[in-house]
Design an enzyme around this catalytic site. Structure first.
Site, PDB file in Angstrom:
ATOM      1  N   THR A   1      53.249  91.852   5.566  1.00  0.00           N
ATOM      2  CA  THR A   1      52.484  92.562   6.594  1.00  0.00           C
ATOM      3  C   THR A   1      53.148  92.472   7.975  1.00  0.00           C
ATOM      4  OG1 THR A   1      50.497  92.164   5.390  1.00  0.00           O
ATOM      5  CG2 THR A   1      50.222  92.311   7.756  1.00  0.00           C
TER       6      THR A   1
ATOM      7  N   ARG B   1      40.577  97.753  -2.984  1.00  0.00           N
ATOM      8  CA  ARG B   1      40.537  96.414  -2.371  1.00  0.00           C
ATOM      9  C   ARG B   1      40.890  96.514  -0.874  1.00  0.00           C
ATOM     10  NH1 ARG B   1      44.515  93.129   0.544  1.00  0.00           N
ATOM     11  NH2 ARG B   1      43.994  90.964   0.209  1.00  0.00           N
ATOM     12  N   VAL B   2      40.109  95.855  -0.050  1.00  0.00           N
ATOM     13  CA  VAL B   2      40.390  95.836   1.387  1.00  0.00           C
ATOM     14  C   VAL B   2      40.690  94.392   1.807  1.00  0.00           C
ATOM     15  CG1 VAL B   2      39.422  96.245   3.686  1.00  0.00           C
ATOM     16  CG2 VAL B   2      38.912  97.836   1.831  1.00  0.00           C
ATOM     17  N   GLY B   3      41.757  94.224   2.589  1.00  0.00           N
ATOM     18  CA  GLY B   3      42.152  92.874   3.015  1.00  0.00           C
ATOM     19  C   GLY B   3      41.774  92.588   4.457  1.00  0.00           C
ATOM     20  N   ASP B   4      42.191  91.426   4.918  1.00  0.00           N
ATOM     21  CA  ASP B   4      41.839  90.978   6.273  1.00  0.00           C
ATOM     22  C   ASP B   4      42.448  91.833   7.377  1.00  0.00           C
ATOM     23  OD1 ASP B   4      44.394  89.977   5.439  1.00  0.00           O
ATOM     24  OD2 ASP B   4      44.412  88.697   7.212  1.00  0.00           O
TER      25      ASP B   4
ATOM     26  N   THR C   1      48.624  87.049   8.720  1.00  0.00           N
ATOM     27  CA  THR C   1      49.271  87.523   7.501  1.00  0.00           C
ATOM     28  C   THR C   1      49.086  86.476   6.417  1.00  0.00           C
ATOM     29  OG1 THR C   1      51.382  88.000   6.449  1.00  0.00           O
ATOM     30  CG2 THR C   1      51.485  86.669   8.451  1.00  0.00           C
ATOM     31  N   GLY C   2      48.762  86.925   5.224  1.00  0.00           N
ATOM     32  CA  GLY C   2      48.549  85.971   4.147  1.00  0.00           C
ATOM     33  C   GLY C   2      47.601  86.535   3.118  1.00  0.00           C
TER      34      GLY C   2
HETATM   35  N1  ASP Z   1      46.916  89.850   4.642  1.00  0.00           N
HETATM   36  C1  ASP Z   1      47.362  90.985   3.875  1.00  0.00           C
HETATM   37  C2  ASP Z   1      46.286  91.346   2.885  1.00  0.00           C
HETATM   38  O1  ASP Z   1      45.710  90.464   2.293  1.00  0.00           O
HETATM   39  C3  ASP Z   1      48.638  90.732   3.136  1.00  0.00           C
HETATM   40  C4  ASP Z   1      49.768  90.189   3.969  1.00  0.00           C
HETATM   41  O2  ASP Z   1      49.559  89.561   4.976  1.00  0.00           O
HETATM   42  O3  ASP Z   1      50.920  90.419   3.593  1.00  0.00           O
HETATM   43  O4  ASP Z   1      46.075  92.506   2.684  1.00  0.00           O
END
Ligand code: ASP
Length: 339
Positions: free
Chosen positions: A208, A236-239, A259-260
């Site tokens: 990210t 799916r939705v992320g942070d 990021t994570g």
């Molecule tokens: N945080 C992002 C997610 O879970 C992925 C990432 O940071 O690479 O969508």
């Protein structure tokens, strides 16, 4: 008598020390500061020298774009948006072109941006044809009364915004690269071998991008953009789409971009959490970031970049590496991938 003599010597010495201190130039105030990340999934030792060089160069270029805007007196929000657009266009990163594949063999992108001056923010989730999701997120903030638009609704909003500002549309295949297709193939095999263990998702699937900035007017801003996790379920939705989790900005505390493994960052409200530790517990930026990375989040879950209103920058992670860069008005410039 002797005691009086030593006491006199001591007082003279003390006076000399304080004179010297007063003559020292006070540390110059930081007028602007910026930090950028390109994901915490990076394993610097596993990269070729060319791979390391390419990422270092890309981060440096992105940092320069934002730094120039800030040095010219521009707004933190503009620096964040323009820096992230550049990284979205770079196939090296998991945002825009170069986004990871989801389980349906396509790409769904999430992004958010937040203005620390007003605590307004905007986000988009699961968009499939918007070349630069960060700019659409900004329009959600400025042109709607909402903070998050998803899927078809977000695409339709992009249709309406076509003439407004840099909202270019692309076919979903624009985001695909061979490297990401191969990464997806390997991930599918790995998950098959793990017999569908739904938690068998490693940190190495990330990449990210994000940016945080303090401008000369004293305003903070943060933004994040991503293709999410490799082989994620569609929908799916992320942070990175959630204000207070992956992105947060408040002039009274800090600006944060994470990021994570997004699920962990959402469950722990990471962006807001850091701001709250500063505001309610009086922690410094770095103390708050340390606490969340070392004690709140499990090992190997990711990292973040953050800046406060004084221009202090903190960049921490609990994975093998995090592509990151920072600069400020006092001449600080650093670009790093590993520990
Ligand atoms: N945080 C992002 C997610 O879970 C992925 C990432 O940071 O690479 O969508």
């Amino acid at each position: 008598m002797i005691a009086r003599f030593f006491c006199g010597v001591f007082l003279v010495a003390l006076a000399l020390v304080s004179c010297a201190r007063a003559a020292e130039p006070a540390a110059k105030k930081i007028e602007f500061a910026i930090a950028v990340h390109g994901g915490a999934g990076i394993e610097p030792d596993a990269l070729s020298p060319d791979g390391r060089r390419a990422r270092t160069r890309a981060l440096g270029q992105a940092l320069d774009v934002g730094r120039k805007i800030l040095a010219d007196g521009g707004a933190a929000l503009d620096a964040v948006e323009q820096t992230i657009r550049l990284l979205e266009d770079d196939p090296l990163f998991n945002a825009g072109r170069g986004a990871v594949f989801n389980a349906a063999g396509g790409h769904e992108l999430d992004a958010t941006i937040m203005d620390g001056r007003t605590r307004e923010g905007g986000g988009v989730a699961a968009v499939t044809t918007v070349k630069n999701p960060i700019s659409l997120a900004r329009l959600v903030m400025t042109e709607t009364k909402h903070v998050l638009l998803i899927g078809h609704g977000a695409e339709q909003f992009a249709d309406e915004m076509r003439d407004k500002r840099q909202i270019e549309r692309v076919p979903n295949s624009y985001f695909s690269t061979d490297v990401r297709r191969e990464q997806w193939r390997r991930k599918v095999e790995e998950e098959k071998a793990a017999r569908g263990n739904k938690r068998a998702s490693g940190a190495a699937t990330m990449g990210t991008v994000g940016c945080v900035a303090l401008d000369k007017q004293g305003n903070l801003a943060a933004g994040t953009s991503t293709g999410g996790l490799v082989n994620k379920r569609w929908g799916r939705v992320g942070d990175s789409a959630i204000l207070g989790a992956g992105t947060y900005a408040d002039n009274h505390s800090c600006a944060v971009s994470c990021t994570g493994t997004g699920e962990l960052f959402i469950r722990n409200a990471v962006g807001f959490h850091i701001g709250a530790l500063m505001a309610f517990k009086g922690m410094s930026l770095d103390e708050a970031v340390r606490q969340v990375i070392d004690e709140v989040l499990p090992d190997d879950s990711g990292g973040l970049i953050a800046v406060d209103a004084q221009g202090n920058i903190s960049m921490r992670f609990n994975t093998e590496g995090m592509a990151r860069a920072a600069a400020d008005s006092r001449g600080r410039v650093e670009i790093m991938l590993g520990k």
